[in-house]
Design a protein around this motif. Sequence first.
Motif, PDB file in Angstrom:
ATOM      1  N   PHE A  91       0.842  -1.187   0.000  1.00  9.39           N
ATOM      2  CA  PHE A  91       0.000   0.000   0.000  1.00  9.39           C
ATOM      3  C   PHE A  91       0.882   1.244   0.000  1.00  9.39           C
ATOM      4  O   PHE A  91       2.070   1.190   0.292  1.00  9.39           O
ATOM      5  CB  PHE A  91      -0.943   0.011   1.202  1.00  9.39           C
ATOM      6  CG  PHE A  91      -0.251  -0.005   2.537  1.00  9.39           C
ATOM      7  CD1 PHE A  91       0.094  -1.205   3.136  1.00  9.39           C
ATOM      8  CD2 PHE A  91       0.042   1.161   3.199  1.00  9.39           C
ATOM      9  CE1 PHE A  91       0.727  -1.221   4.366  1.00  9.39           C
ATOM     10  CE2 PHE A  91       0.675   1.156   4.429  1.00  9.39           C
ATOM     11  CZ  PHE A  91       1.024  -0.043   5.027  1.00  9.39           C
ATOM     12  N   PRO A 111       1.084   4.727   1.914  1.00  8.06           N
ATOM     13  CA  PRO A 111       0.439   5.287   3.102  1.00  8.06           C
ATOM     14  C   PRO A 111      -0.065   6.721   2.928  1.00  8.06           C
ATOM     15  O   PRO A 111      -0.862   7.190   3.723  1.00  8.06           O
ATOM     16  CB  PRO A 111       1.543   5.252   4.162  1.00  8.06           C
ATOM     17  CG  PRO A 111       2.806   5.197   3.413  1.00  8.06           C
ATOM     18  CD  PRO A 111       2.518   4.479   2.148  1.00  8.06           C
ATOM     19  N   PHE A 112       0.364   7.421   1.867  1.00  5.76           N
ATOM     20  CA  PHE A 112      -0.079   8.797   1.697  1.00  5.76           C
ATOM     21  C   PHE A 112      -1.416   8.899   0.974  1.00  5.76           C
ATOM     22  O   PHE A 112      -1.958   9.970   0.812  1.00  5.76           O
ATOM     23  CB  PHE A 112       0.976   9.612   0.941  1.00  5.76           C
ATOM     24  CG  PHE A 112       2.208   9.842   1.753  1.00  5.76           C
ATOM     25  CD1 PHE A 112       3.301   9.008   1.626  1.00  5.76           C
ATOM     26  CD2 PHE A 112       2.274  10.871   2.674  1.00  5.76           C
ATOM     27  CE1 PHE A 112       4.440   9.202   2.383  1.00  5.76           C
ATOM     28  CE2 PHE A 112       3.407  11.068   3.441  1.00  5.76           C
ATOM     29  CZ  PHE A 112       4.486  10.235   3.287  1.00  5.76           C
ATOM     30  N   VAL A 161      -6.372   3.645   2.106  1.00  5.57           N
ATOM     31  CA  VAL A 161      -5.602   2.501   2.599  1.00  5.57           C
ATOM     32  C   VAL A 161      -6.012   2.059   4.003  1.00  5.57           C
ATOM     33  O   VAL A 161      -5.388   1.158   4.561  1.00  5.57           O
ATOM     34  CB  VAL A 161      -4.088   2.810   2.611  1.00  5.57           C
ATOM     35  CG1 VAL A 161      -3.572   2.988   1.228  1.00  5.57           C
ATOM     36  CG2 VAL A 161      -3.810   4.024   3.444  1.00  5.57           C
ATOM     37  N   GLY A 162      -7.036   2.692   4.584  1.00  5.93           N
ATOM     38  CA  GLY A 162      -7.406   2.386   5.966  1.00  5.93           C
ATOM     39  C   GLY A 162      -7.756   0.930   6.174  1.00  5.93           C
ATOM     40  O   GLY A 162      -7.257   0.267   7.093  1.00  5.93           O
ATOM     41  N   ARG A 190      -4.727  -1.383   5.897  1.00  2.00           N
ATOM     42  CA  ARG A 190      -3.854  -1.331   7.083  1.00  2.00           C
ATOM     43  C   ARG A 190      -4.459  -2.077   8.252  1.00  2.00           C
ATOM     44  O   ARG A 190      -3.744  -2.729   9.030  1.00  2.00           O
ATOM     45  CB  ARG A 190      -3.573   0.127   7.444  1.00  2.00           C
ATOM     46  CG  ARG A 190      -2.521   0.742   6.552  1.00  2.00           C
ATOM     47  CD  ARG A 190      -2.322   2.199   6.808  1.00  2.00           C
ATOM     48  NE  ARG A 190      -1.675   2.461   8.073  1.00  2.00           N
ATOM     49  CZ  ARG A 190      -1.271   3.661   8.464  1.00  2.00           C
ATOM     50  NH1 ARG A 190      -1.460   4.687   7.683  1.00  2.00           N
ATOM     51  NH2 ARG A 190      -0.710   3.833   9.627  1.00  2.00           N
ATOM     52  N   LEU A 221      -3.958  -5.698   7.663  1.00  2.00           N
ATOM     53  CA  LEU A 221      -2.567  -6.069   7.981  1.00  2.00           C
ATOM     54  C   LEU A 221      -2.369  -6.199   9.481  1.00  2.00           C
ATOM     55  O   LEU A 221      -1.723  -7.136   9.958  1.00  2.00           O
ATOM     56  CB  LEU A 221      -1.623  -5.001   7.414  1.00  2.00           C
ATOM     57  CG  LEU A 221      -0.152  -5.134   7.788  1.00  2.00           C
ATOM     58  CD1 LEU A 221       0.438  -6.388   7.193  1.00  2.00           C
ATOM     59  CD2 LEU A 221       0.637  -3.923   7.309  1.00  2.00           C
ATOM     60  N   PRO A 275       4.648  -7.094   4.569  1.00  2.00           N
ATOM     61  CA  PRO A 275       4.100  -5.781   4.170  1.00  2.00           C
ATOM     62  C   PRO A 275       5.113  -5.000   3.347  1.00  2.00           C
ATOM     63  O   PRO A 275       6.310  -5.072   3.594  1.00  2.00           O
ATOM     64  CB  PRO A 275       3.849  -5.116   5.517  1.00  2.00           C
ATOM     65  CG  PRO A 275       4.806  -5.755   6.465  1.00  2.00           C
ATOM     66  CD  PRO A 275       5.256  -7.059   5.899  1.00  2.00           C
ATOM     67  N   VAL A 311       5.750  -1.017   1.736  1.00  2.00           N
ATOM     68  CA  VAL A 311       5.288   0.364   1.694  1.00  2.00           C
ATOM     69  C   VAL A 311       5.795   0.982   0.399  1.00  2.00           C
ATOM     70  O   VAL A 311       6.990   0.983   0.135  1.00  2.00           O
ATOM     71  CB  VAL A 311       5.827   1.139   2.909  1.00  2.00           C
ATOM     72  CG1 VAL A 311       5.465   2.592   2.797  1.00  2.00           C
ATOM     73  CG2 VAL A 311       5.273   0.557   4.181  1.00  2.00           C
ATOM     74  N   LYS A 312       4.878   1.485  -0.420  1.00  2.00           N
ATOM     75  CA  LYS A 312       5.269   2.079  -1.692  1.00  2.00           C
ATOM     76  C   LYS A 312       4.918   3.558  -1.689  1.00  2.00           C
ATOM     77  O   LYS A 312       4.234   4.067  -0.784  1.00  2.00           O
ATOM     78  CB  LYS A 312       4.493   1.407  -2.818  1.00  2.00           C
ATOM     79  CG  LYS A 312       4.911   0.001  -3.100  1.00  2.00           C
ATOM     80  CD  LYS A 312       4.123  -0.504  -4.279  1.00  2.00           C
ATOM     81  CE  LYS A 312       4.610  -1.843  -4.721  1.00  2.00           C
ATOM     82  NZ  LYS A 312       3.784  -2.337  -5.809  1.00  2.00           N
ATOM     83  N   HIS A 313       5.341   4.259  -2.718  1.00  2.00           N
ATOM     84  CA  HIS A 313       5.019   5.690  -2.837  1.00  2.00           C
ATOM     85  C   HIS A 313       4.763   6.036  -4.291  1.00  2.00           C
ATOM     86  O   HIS A 313       5.352   6.956  -4.850  1.00  2.00           O
ATOM     87  CB  HIS A 313       6.180   6.503  -2.260  1.00  2.00           C
ATOM     88  CG  HIS A 313       5.834   7.946  -2.082  1.00  2.00           C
ATOM     89  ND1 HIS A 313       4.699   8.375  -1.440  1.00  2.00           N
ATOM     90  CD2 HIS A 313       6.476   9.066  -2.467  1.00  2.00           C
ATOM     91  CE1 HIS A 313       4.671   9.687  -1.439  1.00  2.00           C
ATOM     92  NE2 HIS A 313       5.726  10.147  -2.056  1.00  2.00           N
TER      93      HIS A 313
END
Lengths: 248, 109
Positions: B21, B23-24, B28-29, B32, B35, B54, B56-58
Amino acid sequence: MAATLCRILLPKQGWLPFTQCVRHGSKSVTRHKRPLHFLKQKLMSVTRYIPPPRPAPIGAYPRQTIRDQEDDPFTMLVKKNLKSVFQESKMIAVVQNSGSTADEMMLLKYKLHKHGITVKFFPNQVMRSFLKDSTYSNMAPLFIGHTVLFISKEPKVKEMLSSLRTSRHMLLLGACIENTLLSAQGVVSYSKLPSVAVVQGELVSGLTLLTSQTAAMLQRHPAQLSALLQQHVKQQSSEGAPKAQEAT
Amino acid sequence: MAASSKVTVVLKAVKKITVQFCPFESNVGSTRMFLSVMSSHKVRATNLNCEVIPTVKHDRSEPVVEITYLDGDKLMLKGAKLDCSEMLSAFQSMCAAKELQAKLAAAKK
């Protein structure tokens, strides 16, 4: 009156009476309210009409939203704390904690404390309302679920990343390092950056490269310098001649 | 919270769970929450060999949960428009079906 006028006539034994009084006893129309039969009473109570609740007229009650906007004293205290944290610390990392035990948490806190990084917990709602009003509003979507803040006065990213790598449950979401919001990959690339002194030295050496070369050439033996200059003139003239030929 | 309902999640038929996901993003709630449920102590204890990875991407990508089962099947849950409880119920129904299949296969033997 009909009841009083009804009389049962039995002139002789065995004879049926001429008139049989059907209505006798209580009257149907009375001045007082007649008690209903129990079954009818039950039916009436079950099928009673209940009107829908009418809303209060506009302006009858004060609005509830004004009450919710006022912060309670605890929230104000936490916000003050947050303000001081954001002002003093250069690195604020947001990490998602998915089910770590108290032992793991304690070990992590100990490892980070050795490098001067403190671990703090703040309620998400208070955090989001604080960030909304401050300049760090873009950090607000990070604070969903169980989040932990890693705060330090110096940006010690390498040590933080090494301790996060060992813990299974902590997941780095993003960080605000020296007033710059970075993603997880940004934090990793920040950690790979050389130190400020090294970068400054590289910049200075790049800028002074040409001038230093010129200075070194001028400091050589004059015979070498004159030979270099003659060679340079020859090359220029040979380049100029083919270009003139191409032009014609 | 729907994630803390009385029905526990059992990971016996699961080999690997990959959650990725950004996070910004604002959607994504549920991913998360999913997870955090999968990484909780109780759920992990049902199958210690199951990996929860997990990422974390951007890159403004949509949150995706990919579940690989022991028999090679894959379940992809795109968490952008799903609620956490819906994801959990879909996952649990698939797990229950797999367990039933395994029981039948064991009974045949």
